[in-house]
Design a protein around this motif. Structure first.
Motif, PDB file in Angstrom:
ATOM      1  N   GLY A 161       0.833  -1.202   0.000  1.00  0.00           N
ATOM      2  CA  GLY A 161       0.000   0.000   0.000  1.00  0.00           C
ATOM      3  C   GLY A 161       0.864   1.247   0.000  1.00  0.00           C
ATOM      4  N   THR A 162       0.215   2.377   0.233  1.00  0.00           N
ATOM      5  CA  THR A 162       0.913   3.663   0.208  1.00  0.00           C
ATOM      6  C   THR A 162       1.263   4.095   1.631  1.00  0.00           C
ATOM      7  OG1 THR A 162      -0.248   4.309  -1.803  1.00  0.00           O
ATOM      8  CG2 THR A 162       0.744   6.078  -0.503  1.00  0.00           C
ATOM      9  N   TYR A 163       2.541   4.341   1.830  1.00  0.00           N
ATOM     10  CA  TYR A 163       3.046   4.836   3.111  1.00  0.00           C
ATOM     11  C   TYR A 163       3.350   6.323   2.937  1.00  0.00           C
ATOM     12  CZ  TYR A 163       3.432   0.067   4.778  1.00  0.00           C
ATOM     13  OH  TYR A 163       3.139  -1.204   5.189  1.00  0.00           O
ATOM     14  N   LYS A 164       2.832   7.121   3.846  1.00  0.00           N
ATOM     15  CA  LYS A 164       3.045   8.570   3.782  1.00  0.00           C
ATOM     16  C   LYS A 164       3.964   8.999   4.913  1.00  0.00           C
ATOM     17  CE  LYS A 164      -1.522   9.405   1.875  1.00  0.00           C
ATOM     18  NZ  LYS A 164      -2.847   9.969   2.086  1.00  0.00           N
ATOM     19  N   ILE A 174       5.821  20.808   7.646  1.00  0.00           N
ATOM     20  CA  ILE A 174       6.603  21.591   6.678  1.00  0.00           C
ATOM     21  C   ILE A 174       6.966  20.793   5.433  1.00  0.00           C
ATOM     22  CG2 ILE A 174       7.536  23.187   8.390  1.00  0.00           C
ATOM     23  CD1 ILE A 174      10.107  21.484   8.409  1.00  0.00           C
ATOM     24  N   GLY A 175       6.590  19.520   5.401  1.00  0.00           N
ATOM     25  CA  GLY A 175       6.876  18.710   4.228  1.00  0.00           C
ATOM     26  C   GLY A 175       6.218  17.347   4.330  1.00  0.00           C
ATOM     27  N   SER A 176       6.012  16.720   3.170  1.00  0.00           N
ATOM     28  CA  SER A 176       5.441  15.375   3.160  1.00  0.00           C
ATOM     29  C   SER A 176       5.825  14.679   1.867  1.00  0.00           C
ATOM     30  CB  SER A 176       3.917  15.428   3.314  1.00  0.00           C
ATOM     31  OG  SER A 176       3.342  16.071   2.189  1.00  0.00           O
ATOM     32  N   GLY A 177       5.712  13.374   1.893  1.00  0.00           N
ATOM     33  CA  GLY A 177       5.991  12.553   0.726  1.00  0.00           C
ATOM     34  C   GLY A 177       5.366  11.194   0.932  1.00  0.00           C
ATOM     35  N   GLN A 178       5.417  10.356  -0.106  1.00  0.00           N
ATOM     36  CA  GLN A 178       4.832   9.034   0.021  1.00  0.00           C
ATOM     37  C   GLN A 178       5.499   8.051  -0.933  1.00  0.00           C
ATOM     38  OE1 GLN A 178       0.726   9.975  -0.817  1.00  0.00           O
ATOM     39  NE2 GLN A 178       0.916   9.347  -2.949  1.00  0.00           N
ATOM     40  N   VAL A 179       5.307   6.778  -0.636  1.00  0.00           N
ATOM     41  CA  VAL A 179       5.799   5.718  -1.490  1.00  0.00           C
ATOM     42  C   VAL A 179       4.747   4.612  -1.495  1.00  0.00           C
ATOM     43  CG1 VAL A 179       7.101   4.533   0.340  1.00  0.00           C
ATOM     44  CG2 VAL A 179       7.775   4.244  -2.049  1.00  0.00           C
ATOM     45  N   THR A 180       4.537   4.010  -2.653  1.00  0.00           N
ATOM     46  CA  THR A 180       3.596   2.908  -2.771  1.00  0.00           C
ATOM     47  C   THR A 180       4.384   1.617  -2.956  1.00  0.00           C
ATOM     48  OG1 THR A 180       1.940   4.366  -3.748  1.00  0.00           O
ATOM     49  CG2 THR A 180       1.620   1.999  -4.051  1.00  0.00           C
ATOM     50  N   LEU A 181       4.074   0.648  -2.102  1.00  0.00           N
ATOM     51  CA  LEU A 181       4.772  -0.645  -2.125  1.00  0.00           C
ATOM     52  C   LEU A 181       3.804  -1.749  -2.527  1.00  0.00           C
ATOM     53  CD1 LEU A 181       6.724  -0.254   1.227  1.00  0.00           C
ATOM     54  CD2 LEU A 181       7.572   0.178  -1.078  1.00  0.00           C
TER      55      LEU A 181
END
Length: 182
Positions: A161-164, A174-181
């Motif tokens: 799934g997607t981890y944020k 102040i920042g964010s990102g994500q990766v889908t596994l």
């Protein structure tokens, strides 16, 4: 009679002075109130200006090869760590010294991944009276110039799934990102 007239004139003069002082005091109270409000507004601006402007926020699943180099992977079974990396950017308003950023990793269900004995804890988001969990704290020495920071996390990443990842400074995201596994 002369004394009464003199005292009456002095009384009139003192009454006029008293009225003038009351008017001056009221005016000064208004000025003080306006300056206090202006000061609060400026303090808020300085507080916001002292927040870092993160650049190049990247969340990646990584594992180490035999030669020690990191490679990105796309499957949960292959990963050893989630790497959250970013650049802080320059900020001359924020005083140099020790700085802490809080990284919050959310699993695919939207729950914060938190393991107390691995450095997790809680913080109070700005504008809230309730505490939130963070996954890991990133402490570093701030010298008002751009820094590249990487935070690694390996616990409780077991489902696809997607981890944020969210990064907070002084309770403000102040920042964010994500990766889908897979």
């Amino acid at each position: 009679k002369k004394q009464i007239e003199q005292l009456s004139a002095e009384k009139q003069q003192l009454t006029t002075q008293n009225q003038q002082l009351t008017t001056d005091l009221t005016s000064e109270k208004q000025t003080t109130s306006q300056l206090s409000e202006q000061n609060k507004g400026l303090s808020k601006k300085v507080e916001l200006a002292s927040l870092l402007q993160l650049r190049n926020v990247e969340v990646a699943a990584v594992k180490k090869k035999g030669n020690g180099k990191e490679v990105t992977v796309s499957k949960v079974k292959q990963l050893e760590n989630l790497r959250i990396s970013f650049e802080t950017g320059d900020n001359k308003i924020l005083d140099a010294g020790s700085l802490s950023l809080y990284v919050r990793i959310l699993n695919p269900k939207g729950e914060t991944i938190s393991v107390a004995d691995q450095g997790s804890g809680s913080f109070t988001p700005a504008g809230s009276n309730e505490t939130s969990q963070y996954t890991k704290k990133a402490d570093f020495d701030w010298n008002q110039t751009n820094k590249k920071i990487s935070v690694y996390w390996s616990q409780n990443i077991k489902e696809a799934g997607t981890y944020k990842a969210e990064i907070y400074q002084s309770g403000v995201m102040i920042g964010s990102g994500q990766v889908t596994l897979k």
